[in-house]
Motif scaffolding. Structure first.
Motif, PDB file in Angstrom:
ATOM      1  N   VAL A  33       0.855  -1.190   0.000  1.00 40.06           N
ATOM      2  CA  VAL A  33       0.000   0.000   0.000  1.00 40.06           C
ATOM      3  C   VAL A  33       0.882   1.229   0.000  1.00 40.06           C
ATOM      4  CG1 VAL A  33      -0.170   0.063   2.524  1.00 40.06           C
ATOM      5  CG2 VAL A  33      -1.997   1.070   1.124  1.00 40.06           C
ATOM      6  N   GLN A  34       0.383   2.309  -0.557  1.00 37.38           N
ATOM      7  CA  GLN A  34       1.138   3.558  -0.543  1.00 37.38           C
ATOM      8  C   GLN A  34       0.992   4.259   0.798  1.00 37.38           C
ATOM      9  OE1 GLN A  34      -0.303   5.750  -3.993  1.00 37.38           O
ATOM     10  NE2 GLN A  34       1.521   5.148  -5.145  1.00 37.38           N
ATOM     11  N   ALA A  35       1.967   5.074   1.115  1.00 35.60           N
ATOM     12  CA  ALA A  35       1.914   5.856   2.350  1.00 35.60           C
ATOM     13  C   ALA A  35       0.625   6.681   2.393  1.00 35.60           C
ATOM     14  CB  ALA A  35       3.119   6.763   2.437  1.00 35.60           C
ATOM     15  N   GLY A  36       0.020   6.680   3.561  1.00 36.80           N
ATOM     16  CA  GLY A  36      -1.256   7.361   3.736  1.00 36.80           C
ATOM     17  C   GLY A  36      -2.460   6.470   3.525  1.00 36.80           C
ATOM     18  N   GLY A  37      -2.239   5.288   3.003  1.00 36.18           N
ATOM     19  CA  GLY A  37      -3.326   4.366   2.722  1.00 36.18           C
ATOM     20  C   GLY A  37      -3.715   3.529   3.919  1.00 36.18           C
ATOM     21  N   SER A  38      -4.614   2.567   3.657  1.00 34.42           N
ATOM     22  CA  SER A  38      -5.158   1.715   4.718  1.00 34.42           C
ATOM     23  C   SER A  38      -5.127   0.257   4.299  1.00 34.42           C
ATOM     24  CB  SER A  38      -6.612   2.103   5.018  1.00 34.42           C
ATOM     25  OG  SER A  38      -6.716   3.438   5.471  1.00 34.42           O
ATOM     26  N   LEU A  39      -5.081  -0.599   5.298  1.00 34.83           N
ATOM     27  CA  LEU A  39      -5.216  -2.046   5.117  1.00 34.83           C
ATOM     28  C   LEU A  39      -5.966  -2.594   6.313  1.00 34.83           C
ATOM     29  CD1 LEU A  39      -1.727  -3.391   3.913  1.00 34.83           C
ATOM     30  CD2 LEU A  39      -3.865  -3.422   2.608  1.00 34.83           C
ATOM     31  N   ARG A  40      -6.632  -3.699   6.108  1.00 34.88           N
ATOM     32  CA  ARG A  40      -7.257  -4.398   7.224  1.00 34.88           C
ATOM     33  C   ARG A  40      -6.763  -5.836   7.245  1.00 34.88           C
ATOM     34  NH1 ARG A  40     -13.474  -5.727   9.093  1.00 34.88           N
ATOM     35  NH2 ARG A  40     -13.376  -7.313   7.462  1.00 34.88           N
ATOM     36  N   LEU A  41      -6.201  -6.214   8.375  1.00 29.68           N
ATOM     37  CA  LEU A  41      -5.744  -7.582   8.585  1.00 29.68           C
ATOM     38  C   LEU A  41      -6.808  -8.360   9.335  1.00 29.68           C
ATOM     39  CD1 LEU A  41      -2.049  -6.980   9.725  1.00 29.68           C
ATOM     40  CD2 LEU A  41      -2.971  -7.177   7.401  1.00 29.68           C
ATOM     41  N   SER A  42      -6.882  -9.646   9.035  1.00 26.83           N
ATOM     42  CA  SER A  42      -7.797 -10.544   9.729  1.00 26.83           C
ATOM     43  C   SER A  42      -7.021 -11.712  10.300  1.00 26.83           C
ATOM     44  CB  SER A  42      -8.859 -11.078   8.773  1.00 26.83           C
ATOM     45  OG  SER A  42      -9.607 -10.041   8.203  1.00 26.83           O
ATOM     46  N   CYS A  43      -7.509 -12.226  11.404  1.00 20.14           N
ATOM     47  CA  CYS A  43      -6.909 -13.406  12.014  1.00 20.14           C
ATOM     48  C   CYS A  43      -8.037 -14.320  12.469  1.00 20.14           C
ATOM     49  CB  CYS A  43      -6.035 -13.031  13.196  1.00 20.14           C
ATOM     50  SG  CYS A  43      -5.347 -14.452  14.083  1.00 20.14           S
ATOM     51  N   SER A  44      -8.044 -15.527  11.936  1.00 18.55           N
ATOM     52  CA  SER A  44      -9.049 -16.511  12.313  1.00 18.55           C
ATOM     53  C   SER A  44      -8.425 -17.571  13.197  1.00 18.55           C
ATOM     54  CB  SER A  44      -9.637 -17.161  11.068  1.00 18.55           C
ATOM     55  OG  SER A  44     -10.338 -16.209  10.301  1.00 18.55           O
ATOM     56  N   ALA A  45      -9.114 -17.884  14.284  1.00 18.55           N
ATOM     57  CA  ALA A  45      -8.628 -18.869  15.240  1.00 18.55           C
ATOM     58  C   ALA A  45      -9.478 -20.122  15.180  1.00 18.55           C
ATOM     59  CB  ALA A  45      -8.667 -18.289  16.647  1.00 18.55           C
ATOM     60  N   SER A  46      -8.833 -21.264  15.341  1.00 13.43           N
ATOM     61  CA  SER A  46      -9.544 -22.533  15.411  1.00 13.43           C
ATOM     62  C   SER A  46      -8.831 -23.445  16.386  1.00 13.43           C
ATOM     63  CB  SER A  46      -9.611 -23.197  14.027  1.00 13.43           C
ATOM     64  OG  SER A  46      -8.312 -23.471  13.546  1.00 13.43           O
ATOM     65  N   GLY A  47      -9.545 -24.452  16.850  1.00 16.33           N
ATOM     66  CA  GLY A  47      -8.938 -25.449  17.699  1.00 16.33           C
ATOM     67  C   GLY A  47      -9.182 -25.277  19.180  1.00 16.33           C
ATOM     68  N   ARG A  48      -9.786 -24.162  19.589  1.00 17.02           N
ATOM     69  CA  ARG A  48     -10.053 -23.949  21.009  1.00 17.02           C
ATOM     70  C   ARG A  48     -11.306 -23.097  21.134  1.00 17.02           C
ATOM     71  NH1 ARG A  48      -7.057 -24.344  25.804  1.00 17.02           N
ATOM     72  NH2 ARG A  48      -7.936 -23.109  27.481  1.00 17.02           N
ATOM     73  N   ALA A  49     -12.131 -23.419  22.119  1.00 19.00           N
ATOM     74  CA  ALA A  49     -13.416 -22.741  22.248  1.00 19.00           C
ATOM     75  C   ALA A  49     -13.274 -21.314  22.752  1.00 19.00           C
ATOM     76  CB  ALA A  49     -14.335 -23.526  23.172  1.00 19.00           C
ATOM     77  N   ALA A  50     -12.342 -21.070  23.649  1.00 21.03           N
ATOM     78  CA  ALA A  50     -12.275 -19.739  24.247  1.00 21.03           C
ATOM     79  C   ALA A  50     -10.829 -19.344  24.495  1.00 21.03           C
ATOM     80  CB  ALA A  50     -13.050 -19.716  25.559  1.00 21.03           C
ATOM     81  N   MET A  51     -10.577 -18.048  24.367  1.00 26.33           N
ATOM     82  CA  MET A  51      -9.258 -17.496  24.674  1.00 26.33           C
ATOM     83  C   MET A  51      -9.448 -16.254  25.526  1.00 26.33           C
ATOM     84  SD  MET A  51      -7.629 -17.807  20.893  1.00 26.33           S
ATOM     85  CE  MET A  51      -9.208 -17.381  20.176  1.00 26.33           C
ATOM     86  N   TYR A  52      -8.435 -15.874  26.242  1.00 25.36           N
ATOM     87  CA  TYR A  52      -8.525 -14.665  27.045  1.00 25.36           C
ATOM     88  C   TYR A  52      -8.377 -13.419  26.174  1.00 25.36           C
ATOM     89  CZ  TYR A  52      -7.292 -10.927  30.207  1.00 25.36           C
ATOM     90  OH  TYR A  52      -7.258  -9.723  30.861  1.00 25.36           O
ATOM     91  N   ALA A  53      -7.417 -13.431  25.260  1.00 23.29           N
ATOM     92  CA  ALA A  53      -7.166 -12.249  24.446  1.00 23.29           C
ATOM     93  C   ALA A  53      -6.509 -12.642  23.131  1.00 23.29           C
ATOM     94  CB  ALA A  53      -6.256 -11.270  25.183  1.00 23.29           C
ATOM     95  N   MET A  54      -6.672 -11.769  22.151  1.00 26.11           N
ATOM     96  CA  MET A  54      -5.938 -11.903  20.892  1.00 26.11           C
ATOM     97  C   MET A  54      -5.255 -10.588  20.596  1.00 26.11           C
ATOM     98  SD  MET A  54      -8.460 -14.217  18.512  1.00 26.11           S
ATOM     99  CE  MET A  54      -7.247 -14.385  17.190  1.00 26.11           C
ATOM    100  N   GLY A  55      -4.201 -10.656  19.821  1.00 27.43           N
ATOM    101  CA  GLY A  55      -3.459  -9.442  19.555  1.00 27.43           C
ATOM    102  C   GLY A  55      -2.645  -9.531  18.290  1.00 27.43           C
ATOM    103  N   TRP A  56      -1.973  -8.424  18.011  1.00 27.83           N
ATOM    104  CA  TRP A  56      -1.113  -8.317  16.832  1.00 27.83           C
ATOM    105  C   TRP A  56       0.262  -7.793  17.248  1.00 27.83           C
ATOM    106  CZ3 TRP A  56      -2.636  -9.954  12.059  1.00 27.83           C
ATOM    107  CH2 TRP A  56      -4.001 -10.188  11.872  1.00 27.83           C
ATOM    108  N   PHE A  57       1.266  -8.410  16.675  1.00 31.48           N
ATOM    109  CA  PHE A  57       2.642  -7.976  16.821  1.00 31.48           C
ATOM    110  C   PHE A  57       3.201  -7.776  15.416  1.00 31.48           C
ATOM    111  CE2 PHE A  57       3.668  -8.845  21.343  1.00 31.48           C
ATOM    112  CZ  PHE A  57       2.487  -9.463  21.717  1.00 31.48           C
ATOM    113  N   ARG A  58       4.337  -7.107  15.324  1.00 31.50           N
ATOM    114  CA  ARG A  58       4.987  -6.955  14.033  1.00 31.50           C
ATOM    115  C   ARG A  58       6.499  -7.005  14.202  1.00 31.50           C
ATOM    116  NH1 ARG A  58       3.562  -0.593  12.649  1.00 31.50           N
ATOM    117  NH2 ARG A  58       5.044   0.362  14.137  1.00 31.50           N
TER     118      ARG A  58
END
Length: 118
Positions: free
Chosen positions: A12-37
């Protein structure tokens, strides 16, 4: 064990936008989800996290006010809306999960590349 799969990265060019998605499977419940880079030659950096039960969120200083983390209605997906992107945001973005409040970020996705051009 939780499986996390990211999607939505790209160029993407500077000033633009993106949306990331993360799908979880294998466990019914989690305390938190997050993003690192991780940019080349740099340490992995916390970007954003959201507590599943109450929905409270927090952000890294470098993305505060530009990025927004949210939960999907299904309870197994998290999103990262990234606005006003700049070249310093170029990195591999990883989805992560905490199983309980007292555990570390123990579950990780494979990562998705985000590249911001001038």
């Amino acid at each position: 064990q939780v499986q996390l799969v990211e999607s939505g990265g790209g160029l993407v060019q500077a000033g633009g936008s993106l949306r990331l998605s993360c799908s979880a499977s294998g466990r019914a419940a989690m305390y938190a989800m997050g993003w690192f880079r991780q940019a080349p030659g740099k340490e992995r950096e916390f970007v954003a996290g959201i507590v599943w039960g109450g929905g409270s969120a927090r952000y890294g200083d470098s993305v505060q006010g530009r990025f927004t983390i949210s939960r999907g209605k299904s309870g197994t997906t998290t999103y990262l809306q990234m606005d006003s992107l700049n070249p310093d945001d170029t990195a591999v973005y990883y989805c992560a999960a905490k199983i309980t409040k007292s555990t570390n970020w123990s579950e990780w996705g494979q990562g998705t590349q985000v590249t911001v051009s001038e």
